[in-house]
Design an enzyme around this catalytic site. Sequence first.
Site, PDB file in Angstrom:
ATOM      1  N   GLN A  81      25.903 -36.699  16.577  1.00 52.72           N
ATOM      2  CA  GLN A  81      26.708 -36.901  17.780  1.00 52.72           C
ATOM      3  C   GLN A  81      28.164 -37.180  17.398  1.00 52.72           C
ATOM      4  O   GLN A  81      28.597 -38.318  17.344  1.00 52.72           O
ATOM      5  CB  GLN A  81      26.150 -38.037  18.629  1.00 52.72           C
ATOM      6  CG  GLN A  81      26.878 -38.114  19.939  1.00 52.72           C
ATOM      7  CD  GLN A  81      26.134 -38.900  20.985  1.00 52.72           C
ATOM      8  OE1 GLN A  81      25.003 -39.328  20.799  1.00 52.72           O
ATOM      9  NE2 GLN A  81      26.771 -39.095  22.112  1.00 52.72           N
ATOM     10  N   PHE A  82      28.908 -36.103  17.149  1.00 55.77           N
ATOM     11  CA  PHE A  82      30.298 -36.234  16.718  1.00 55.77           C
ATOM     12  C   PHE A  82      31.159 -36.961  17.740  1.00 55.77           C
ATOM     13  O   PHE A  82      32.193 -37.538  17.401  1.00 55.77           O
ATOM     14  CB  PHE A  82      30.900 -34.862  16.386  1.00 55.77           C
ATOM     15  CG  PHE A  82      31.357 -34.073  17.578  1.00 55.77           C
ATOM     16  CD1 PHE A  82      32.684 -34.120  17.989  1.00 55.77           C
ATOM     17  CD2 PHE A  82      30.468 -33.291  18.296  1.00 55.77           C
ATOM     18  CE1 PHE A  82      33.108 -33.396  19.087  1.00 55.77           C
ATOM     19  CE2 PHE A  82      30.878 -32.567  19.389  1.00 55.77           C
ATOM     20  CZ  PHE A  82      32.202 -32.618  19.798  1.00 55.77           C
ATOM     21  N   THR A  83      30.735 -36.996  18.999  1.00 56.93           N
ATOM     22  CA  THR A  83      31.553 -37.622  20.039  1.00 56.93           C
ATOM     23  C   THR A  83      31.702 -39.130  19.835  1.00 56.93           C
ATOM     24  O   THR A  83      32.550 -39.749  20.484  1.00 56.93           O
ATOM     25  CB  THR A  83      30.989 -37.339  21.446  1.00 56.93           C
ATOM     26  OG1 THR A  83      29.668 -37.869  21.538  1.00 56.93           O
ATOM     27  CG2 THR A  83      30.993 -35.847  21.744  1.00 56.93           C
TER      28      THR A  83
END
Length: 152
Positions: A81-83
């Site tokens: 989850q790069f966010t």
Amino acid sequence: MRVVIQRVKSSQVTVEGRIVGKIGPGLNLLVAISDRDTETELDWMARKCLELRLFPDPQANSSRWDQSVLDIQGQLLVVSQFTLYGDCRKGRRPSFDRSAPPGMAEELYEKFVQKLRQSGLTVETGVFGAMMEVDIVNDGPVTLILERESPG
């Protein structure tokens, strides 16, 4: 490296209508890799996720958290989850400048998953870079944010 770690009764991840990873009691890990992360951060984070005492001992008749996911032989669901590196301090659109580029992020994410699998526990994953639906039955709820930054 940032990880949102959640104690769960169950969790699953679905991609294009198909369940690709599913666990029972254990930990759901939402994982973000930064542009500075190295194997050192992966080692530290894997150990921390496996050894952090987040579960009560059913024999102790107490709600005190005395056991790790290793102690209870729980399961792990690891979702990229790069966010988690989204910076919302300026403007109206998040900046992802601190996120690792996709190729680097995927390589380090896969290494992180391998380190967790070395524990012998069941480790399920999502699909790196895919649009995913994550269903979480949070136990507690217990949700913590772990972070390890490279000095570089």
